[in-house]
Scaffold this motif. Structure first.
Motif, PDB file in Angstrom:
ATOM      1  N   VAL A  25       0.837  -1.190   0.000  1.00 49.15           N
ATOM      2  CA  VAL A  25       0.000   0.000   0.000  1.00 49.15           C
ATOM      3  C   VAL A  25       0.872   1.240   0.000  1.00 49.15           C
ATOM      4  CG1 VAL A  25      -0.111  -0.011   2.540  1.00 49.15           C
ATOM      5  CG2 VAL A  25      -1.924   1.127   1.238  1.00 49.15           C
ATOM      6  N   ASN A  26       0.362   2.323  -0.533  1.00 56.38           N
ATOM      7  CA  ASN A  26       0.995   3.622  -0.324  1.00 56.38           C
ATOM      8  C   ASN A  26       0.438   4.138   1.000  1.00 56.38           C
ATOM      9  OD1 ASN A  26       2.501   5.935  -0.626  1.00 56.38           O
ATOM     10  ND2 ASN A  26       1.111   6.902  -2.084  1.00 56.38           N
ATOM     11  N   GLY A  27       1.178   3.912   2.077  1.00 56.93           N
ATOM     12  CA  GLY A  27       0.632   4.045   3.423  1.00 56.93           C
ATOM     13  C   GLY A  27       0.540   5.451   3.953  1.00 56.93           C
ATOM     14  N   THR A  28      -0.084   6.337   3.190  1.00 56.00           N
ATOM     15  CA  THR A  28      -0.394   7.681   3.653  1.00 56.00           C
ATOM     16  C   THR A  28      -1.894   7.896   3.528  1.00 56.00           C
ATOM     17  OG1 THR A  28      -0.170  10.060   3.199  1.00 56.00           O
ATOM     18  CG2 THR A  28       0.182   8.569   1.356  1.00 56.00           C
ATOM     19  N   GLU A  29      -2.476   8.578   4.499  1.00 54.67           N
ATOM     20  CA  GLU A  29      -3.930   8.746   4.510  1.00 54.67           C
ATOM     21  C   GLU A  29      -4.428   9.644   3.386  1.00 54.67           C
ATOM     22  OE1 GLU A  29      -5.677   6.748   6.583  1.00 54.67           O
ATOM     23  OE2 GLU A  29      -3.642   6.058   6.923  1.00 54.67           O
ATOM     24  N   VAL A  30      -3.541  10.416   2.766  1.00 53.35           N
ATOM     25  CA  VAL A  30      -4.003  11.339   1.724  1.00 53.35           C
ATOM     26  C   VAL A  30      -4.078  10.688   0.347  1.00 53.35           C
ATOM     27  CG1 VAL A  30      -3.092  13.306   2.990  1.00 53.35           C
ATOM     28  CG2 VAL A  30      -1.723  12.295   1.172  1.00 53.35           C
ATOM     29  N   ASP A  31      -3.544   9.477   0.206  1.00 49.95           N
ATOM     30  CA  ASP A  31      -3.645   8.796  -1.088  1.00 49.95           C
ATOM     31  C   ASP A  31      -4.795   7.804  -1.029  1.00 49.95           C
ATOM     32  OD1 ASP A  31      -3.263   7.930  -3.635  1.00 49.95           O
ATOM     33  OD2 ASP A  31      -1.235   7.149  -3.337  1.00 49.95           O
ATOM     34  N   LYS A  32      -5.999   8.316  -1.251  1.00 46.53           N
ATOM     35  CA  LYS A  32      -7.189   7.477  -1.214  1.00 46.53           C
ATOM     36  C   LYS A  32      -7.405   6.809  -2.567  1.00 46.53           C
ATOM     37  CE  LYS A  32      -9.555  10.058   2.440  1.00 46.53           C
ATOM     38  NZ  LYS A  32     -10.837  10.638   2.897  1.00 46.53           N
ATOM     39  N   ALA A  33      -7.937   5.589  -2.542  1.00 45.63           N
ATOM     40  CA  ALA A  33      -8.125   4.820  -3.767  1.00 45.63           C
ATOM     41  C   ALA A  33      -9.311   3.887  -3.607  1.00 45.63           C
ATOM     42  CB  ALA A  33      -6.862   4.019  -4.084  1.00 45.63           C
TER      43      ALA A  33
ATOM     44  N   LEU B 123     -10.984   5.306  -0.559  1.00 44.76           N
ATOM     45  CA  LEU B 123     -10.842   5.250   0.892  1.00 44.76           C
ATOM     46  C   LEU B 123      -9.376   5.349   1.274  1.00 44.76           C
ATOM     47  CD1 LEU B 123     -11.506   1.610   2.216  1.00 44.76           C
ATOM     48  CD2 LEU B 123     -10.714   2.127  -0.085  1.00 44.76           C
ATOM     49  N   ALA B 124      -9.133   5.835   2.501  1.00 46.06           N
ATOM     50  CA  ALA B 124      -7.789   5.948   3.037  1.00 46.06           C
ATOM     51  C   ALA B 124      -7.323   4.584   3.530  1.00 46.06           C
ATOM     52  CB  ALA B 124      -7.765   6.960   4.184  1.00 46.06           C
ATOM     53  N   PRO B 125      -6.002   4.344   3.575  1.00 52.66           N
ATOM     54  CA  PRO B 125      -5.521   3.028   4.032  1.00 52.66           C
ATOM     55  C   PRO B 125      -6.053   2.616   5.396  1.00 52.66           C
ATOM     56  CG  PRO B 125      -3.737   4.225   2.979  1.00 52.66           C
ATOM     57  CD  PRO B 125      -4.900   5.186   3.064  1.00 52.66           C
ATOM     58  N   HIS B 126      -6.151   3.566   6.345  1.00 50.75           N
ATOM     59  CA  HIS B 126      -6.591   3.182   7.690  1.00 50.75           C
ATOM     60  C   HIS B 126      -8.053   2.778   7.726  1.00 50.75           C
ATOM     61  CE1 HIS B 126      -8.866   6.927   8.377  1.00 50.75           C
ATOM     62  NE2 HIS B 126      -9.328   6.330   9.460  1.00 50.75           N
ATOM     63  N   ALA B 127      -8.827   3.166   6.702  1.00 52.31           N
ATOM     64  CA  ALA B 127     -10.260   2.885   6.675  1.00 52.31           C
ATOM     65  C   ALA B 127     -10.590   1.557   6.023  1.00 52.31           C
ATOM     66  CB  ALA B 127     -11.001   4.015   5.968  1.00 52.31           C
TER      67      ALA B 127
END
Length: 478
Positions: free
Chosen positions: A186-194, A234-238
């Protein structure tokens, strides 16, 4: 509760700062380097470089934006092994001869970029460093395929375990921060939603739940493959994934749409909580001006959890869950999943408001005197309680001052009065759907809506390490 203005009214009030708050930070300008940064560099809308996340500086990567994750997973419950192929679609934001993804543990077997084999190496705790066979020019669409396998392991944090947790009779991927990298690259930043599409092959008798909606369930010989699709970025944490012997219930919400609740074998008693989702949505939808997600429903585990995970469209609750946890998790769909923090030092922005929704529920449904609750918590707070700063509480202590954050939200309500407060509570997520914001962006928005300068309030509550002065602790609306 005072009558509230419309979303249009909020947009007009906030017009001077919309350009500064919409969608969150952009990317750093492309430079001559062909190597993507290790750690995502945040840039403010005015071009000021905010830098990497100070708590997790190696998380996330620069040089590209992901648009979709498609995962094909095969899970063996009895052995706890996971075999996966991740297909990641992205676009470059600079020329790239090398870039990183975040994947903790697991064994990477192969990497292909645009169909061609690519060199790769594992570096540090979680870096997957990829060197494609040919340079990727700036602005180009590209596809990465990663084949991997192993036994996923969770991360232990101050909140408890996050990431892939194998409970013996089920496996659940959930939690924050940093959970996604434990089970897929994953691109583990919350601003890179996919967007996200996950197909999981499991033995017959086992079921799968994920973000979004179930797209298919294809039977096989002794096994079947279940696919879930989340078309809202969605963000990675979600993210979340649940593999177990779930009981799936479809319920109808007040607006006629369907929601899917899933229960562990020993969690069926939690239907008393899950079946109140229509009531919770009916309460929150008008308060926050329309549900922002494409799916609704909850996964109820049959063991206690240390926290509730507000995964996008399908929160995860433990066996100790209450209706109040369901209210929080549902409110998190606005404040947390749709409107997401930029860096982890900003997480109390979304936590404070999503948890204050529980206070509003208690006020409306249970007749709770919120001023009395507020005073009681203020009076019980000691020096250590007030010393926790809401802005930048510290790595590993991101969630420690959550109660203080909720008190700040109530103090803001008393400062603004109900009409303006509810405009802020609903309006900020509305204009930032599927975006990312930080405390500074929020301050600009509140000032615009309130038509007031609230520097003293922000300093006392957000930056202060002592109990706020009386004027900000017990404010009165003008």
């Amino acid at each position: 509760m005072a009558l509230r203005s419309t979303p249009r009214a909020v947009a007009l009030l906030a017009a001077p700062v919309l350009a500064a708050t919409l969608l969150g930070a952009g990317h750093a300008a492309a430079d001559a380097s062909t190597i993507g940064s290790d750690g995502y560099v945040h840039v403010a809308p005015n071009g000021v470089v905010l830098g990497v996340d100070p708590y997790y500086p190696k998380d996330g990567n620069g040089g590209y934006d992901v648009s979709d994750y498609t995962l094909a997973l095969d899970y063996s419950p009895y052995w706890g092994t996971l075999r996966g192929k991740a297909t990641i679609k992205a676009v470059t934001t600079q020329d790239l001869s090398r870039f990183n993804l975040d994947l903790r543990g697991m064994t990477v077997r192969s990497v292909r970029v645009n169909g061609a084999p690519a060199a790769f190496a594992r570096v540090g705790e979680h870096e997957l460093v990829i060197t494609p066979s040919a340079l990727l020019p700036s602005g180009a669409d590209f596809t990465v395929e990663v084949g991997y396998d192993g036994v996923p392991r969770p991360l232990y944090t101050s909140r408890g375990w996050t990431g892939w947790v194998d409970t013996g009779d089920s496996a659940v991927a959930m939690g924050a921060p940093r959970a996604a990298m434990t089970w897929f690259p994953v691109n583990g930043t919350e601003v890179d939603k996919a967007t996200m599409h996950v197909a999981v092959t499991v033995p017959t008798g086992w079921s799968v739940v994920g973000n979004g909606v179930q797209a298919s369930d294809v039977p096989g010989s002794g096994r079947h493959t279940v696919t879930w699709a989340e078309e809202t970025p969605l963000a990675p944490h979600a993210t979340m994934l649940g593999i177990g012997r779930w009981q799936l219930d479809t319920i109808t919400l007040a607006d006629g749409t369907k929601a899917v609740n899933a229960y562990g074998p020993c969690a069926l008693g939690l239907r008393a909580v899950g079946n109140r989702l229509p009531e919770v949505r009916e309460f929150l939808d008008p308060l926050l001006w329309g549900y922002p997600q494409s799916a609704s429903g909850t996964l109820f585990l049959d063991r206690n959890t240390a926290y509730t995970h507000g995964a996008q469209g399908r929160p995860v609750l433990g066996a100790n869950a209450t209706v109040e946890d369901l209210v929080y998790a549902t409110a998190y769909q606005w404040w947390g999943a749709s409107l997401t923090h930029k860096m982890w030092k900003d997480v109390l922005l979304v936590e404070g408001f999503s948890r204050y929704a529980v206070w509003l529920w208690d006020e409306a449904k249970n007749g709770v005197d919120l001023d009395a609750r507020y005073r009681g918590l203020v009076e019980r707070g000691d020096a250590a309680f007030w010393a926790r700063r809401l802005i930048d509480p510290g790595a590993g202590r991101e969630f420690a001052p959550t109660t203080k954050a909720v008190l700040m939200v109530h103090a803001l309500r008393k400062t603004l009065g109900d009409d303006l407060f509810f405009q802020v509570m609903a309006g900020f997520p509305i204009i930032n759907q599927q975006g990312n914001q930080n405390w500074h962006d929020w301050e600009l928005y509140v000032d615009a809506v309130a038509q007031r300068e609230l520097t003293g309030f922000y300093h006392a509550w957000l930056e202060g390490a002592v109990i706020p002065p009386a004027e900000f602790l017990y404010p009165t609306a003008p």
